[in-house]
Design a protein around this motif. Structure first.
Motif, PDB file in Angstrom:
ATOM      1  N   LEU A 162       0.825  -1.199   0.000  1.00 14.90           N
ATOM      2  CA  LEU A 162       0.000   0.000   0.000  1.00 14.90           C
ATOM      3  C   LEU A 162       0.864   1.256   0.000  1.00 14.90           C
ATOM      4  N   THR A 163       1.942   1.226   0.739  1.00 13.38           N
ATOM      5  CA  THR A 163       2.822   2.393   0.826  1.00 13.38           C
ATOM      6  C   THR A 163       3.605   2.605  -0.466  1.00 13.38           C
ATOM      7  N   GLU A 164       4.163   1.528  -0.998  1.00 10.66           N
ATOM      8  CA  GLU A 164       5.019   1.640  -2.186  1.00 10.66           C
ATOM      9  C   GLU A 164       4.235   1.972  -3.445  1.00 10.66           C
ATOM     10  N   ARG A 165       2.979   1.550  -3.511  1.00  6.06           N
ATOM     11  CA  ARG A 165       2.208   1.739  -4.738  1.00  6.06           C
ATOM     12  C   ARG A 165       1.034   2.703  -4.552  1.00  6.06           C
ATOM     13  N   ARG A 166       1.133   3.556  -3.552  1.00  3.36           N
ATOM     14  CA  ARG A 166       0.002   4.434  -3.231  1.00  3.36           C
ATOM     15  C   ARG A 166      -0.359   5.361  -4.382  1.00  3.36           C
ATOM     16  N   THR A 167       0.637   5.876  -5.121  1.00  2.00           N
ATOM     17  CA  THR A 167       0.324   6.777  -6.232  1.00  2.00           C
ATOM     18  C   THR A 167      -0.413   6.036  -7.334  1.00  2.00           C
ATOM     19  N   GLU A 168       0.076   4.876  -7.704  1.00  2.00           N
ATOM     20  CA  GLU A 168      -0.561   4.058  -8.739  1.00  2.00           C
ATOM     21  C   GLU A 168      -1.979   3.670  -8.335  1.00  2.00           C
ATOM     22  N   LEU A 169      -2.139   3.295  -7.077  1.00  2.00           N
ATOM     23  CA  LEU A 169      -3.454   2.874  -6.602  1.00  2.00           C
ATOM     24  C   LEU A 169      -4.424   4.048  -6.547  1.00  2.00           C
ATOM     25  N   ALA A 170      -3.933   5.216  -6.174  1.00  2.00           N
ATOM     26  CA  ALA A 170      -4.799   6.400  -6.146  1.00  2.00           C
ATOM     27  C   ALA A 170      -5.308   6.736  -7.543  1.00  2.00           C
ATOM     28  N   VAL A 171      -4.448   6.636  -8.540  1.00  2.00           N
ATOM     29  CA  VAL A 171      -4.849   6.888  -9.929  1.00  2.00           C
ATOM     30  C   VAL A 171      -5.902   5.866 -10.363  1.00  2.00           C
ATOM     31  N   ALA A 172      -5.673   4.593 -10.026  1.00  2.00           N
ATOM     32  CA  ALA A 172      -6.622   3.538 -10.402  1.00  2.00           C
ATOM     33  C   ALA A 172      -7.980   3.774  -9.744  1.00  2.00           C
ATOM     34  N   LEU A 173      -7.986   4.204  -8.506  1.00  2.00           N
ATOM     35  CA  LEU A 173      -9.252   4.473  -7.811  1.00  2.00           C
ATOM     36  C   LEU A 173      -9.963   5.681  -8.404  1.00  2.00           C
ATOM     37  N   ASP A 174      -9.211   6.696  -8.763  1.00  2.00           N
ATOM     38  CA  ASP A 174      -9.823   7.870  -9.399  1.00  2.00           C
ATOM     39  C   ASP A 174     -10.522   7.499 -10.700  1.00  2.00           C
ATOM     40  N   GLN A 175      -9.939   6.566 -11.443  1.00  2.00           N
ATOM     41  CA  GLN A 175     -10.465   6.190 -12.753  1.00  2.00           C
ATOM     42  C   GLN A 175     -11.853   5.556 -12.663  1.00  2.00           C
ATOM     43  N   VAL A 176     -12.149   4.903 -11.545  1.00  2.00           N
ATOM     44  CA  VAL A 176     -13.398   4.128 -11.471  1.00  2.00           C
ATOM     45  C   VAL A 176     -14.454   4.768 -10.569  1.00  2.00           C
TER      46      VAL A 176
END
Length: 274
Positions: A107-121
């Motif tokens: 969660l910490t290492e990929r927080r930026t990628e995950l935030a973008v993915a969540l924004d998309q949906v």
């Protein structure tokens, strides 16, 4: 010596997540649903026996339908419940970590990628459209010999061969028309969706449908346009009679927000290390 439970991950979401609404929900192996929080993100998890989910056991189980079907249903059930609470990044089946620290690291290492993915949906859902070769295609059959219209002296064998050849030609023509219709239908649906994916058509044994699947599309659609999208599928089915269209959904955005690759770093692993 008893080993600590391993951590099965179902889905990732933003904090805060109303976890009280997940109370009483069970997942894989009937174990309660839990959460791991880090970097403003929430992993929805469950504790599983590490001896049942090491690398080799998982590899065998993923090829065992008797294990795979109920496990996939349990995984989907939890993911769908989390999705009802807000945007999610679905995690693919059988993603297991040694401990909660490994999950927090992801969660910490990929927080930026995950935030973008969540924004998309946000405010969107996945709809599936499958297209099968129609059992009543609009393609005209190739003419064969009519009754009594064969060549003089032609017998029943020749008449059978003519009918058989005509049937094969009609089947091939219907197949070709269905391929063209599938491409046309997908193109139209993709233009009316936020994003679109074409998955490989399923074999009959997997789809459970007698007709051959020609289209296996996934479409990310804004919630306020869901009715409009369903109506469009209905109209396309009427104007492309070589295909029988089937609409499913809404679903969590499995085809659009799922992690594209295995998490790395922080000691995390897909299967539990011995």
């Amino acid at each position: 010596m008893t080993r600590s439970p391993a951590i099965w991950v179902y889905a990732l979401a933003r904090e805060p997540l109303p976890v009280d609404r997940l109370a009483g929900l069970s997942g894989v192996d009937g174990t309660p649903v839990d959460t791991v929080v880090a970097a403003g993100l929430v992993a929805v998890t469950g504790r599983v026996d590490p001896d049942r989910y090491d690398t080799e056991t998982l590899r065998r189980n993923l090829s065992d339908l008797a294990w795979l079907e109920p496990t996939a249903r349990a995984h989907h059930r939890v993911t769908e419940e989390v999705w009802r609470l807000g945007p999610v990044v679905p995690v693919r089946l059988a993603t297991v970590y040694r401990d909660e620290a490994a999950v927090r690291a992801v969660l910490t290492e990929r927080r930026t990628e995950l935030a973008v993915a969540l924004d998309q949906v946000v405010g969107r859902a996945e709809w599936g459209v499958k297209g099968y070769v129609s059992d009543r295609p609009a393609v005209p059959a190739t003419e064969g010999g009519a009754a009594g219209g064969g060549l003089p002296g032609a017998g029943a064998g020749a008449d059978y061969l003519r009918r058989r050849r005509a049937a094969l030609q009609a089947s091939e023509a219907a197949q070709e028309a269905a391929v063209r219709d599938a491409a046309a239908v997908h193109a139209v649906l993709a233009r009316h969706a936020e994003a679109a994916r074409q998955h490989r058509p399923q074999e009959r044994a997997l789809s459970g449908v007698a007709e051959q699947m020609m289209l296996n599309g996934a479409y990310l659609v804004a919630s306020e346009r869901a009715t409009e999208f369903g109506d469009l599928v209905g109209r396309l089915g009427a104007t492309h009679p070589n295909l029988r269209l089937e609409l499913t959904g809404p679903w969590p955005p499995y085809s659009f927000a799922a992690l594209a690759e295995e998490p790395t770093g922080g000691g995390s692993e897909r299967a539990v290390a011995r």
